[in-house]
Design a protein around this motif. Sequence first.
Motif: not given
Length: 326
Positions: A143-149
């Motif tokens: 979730w963190i990676k997708q949101r920061l993407h």
Amino acid sequence: MLSRTAEHLFWMTRHTARADHLARLLDACYQRSLLPAYAGASEAEDSAAHSWLTILSIVGLADHYRLSHHGIERREVIAYLGADAANPSSIVSSLRFARENARAVRGCLGAELWETLNATWLDLQRLLADDLHEHDPYAFFEWIKQRLHLVRGVQLAAPVQNETSAFLHLGGCVERADHMARTLEAHCELLKPHAFDYHGANALLRAVSGLDAYREVYRDAIAPARVAALLVQCQDWPGSLAASLEEIRRIAVRLRNGQSAQTERLALQLCEEVRQAPLDAWFANAQTSALRSWLVALIARVNELARRVGRDLVRPAIPEPVAAAA
């Protein structure tokens, strides 16, 4: 642009990049810890503790962690680096700092970028309240990676590439260069030709978002010399150390002022040093210790470059006559 505004923009993307990098490191280590242990139980436990300790060392928190925790356990390290608001280097703290910097300059940031980052922060509070980082670390990191993407995509989609976008991009490049040098230095042991750790190298590539790039560039099995070449010198991959430093140099030239000549010169020197590093010779002679020594020295110089960027480009001092007039 006011120097205060430039500073907020610069640090906003430094903190978002820091949160993204840490999430990827933790995710790679977590997934590797789920692999079947080929060694004995005690050896497997020592190996897992060493992997978590390596991440703590990369972010400079190994000693601080030991002061408040007994032993190196997966659950505690994830909580400390992921969700501990009292730890200024945790994911949640980095995103809080990013949001605070964005809020200070939301007038020039663009409504869509601010709303995306603010929504990320608000949704993160709900995930932490549900203890997702404890129940399902993989889902939390994804979730963190997708949101920061998404945040990065909105940033790159800005209608005008002006000084605002330049300072935003500069912060991300500085953080990426520092992270890459530290991560590779901490994992040099994995790349020893005579004792190559395939699974460790695979996790390293995942931690720096380089696995797909490796497959695209080399189209072959993972090999230690090629891993180092990709992470250090590959100009075609934006995540490499060489590409990050070149981007810093390019932006420094674009934002140059009367005080930034030394910063530009240092950026150029580092680009040349990385480009000319004798990686092939070091690996041909199994000299990973030489690579580590070079990286240790390089990390200090990258930190010096980051300091100069902040001093000369982000918050340049007011010349004496102007200060007097003000």
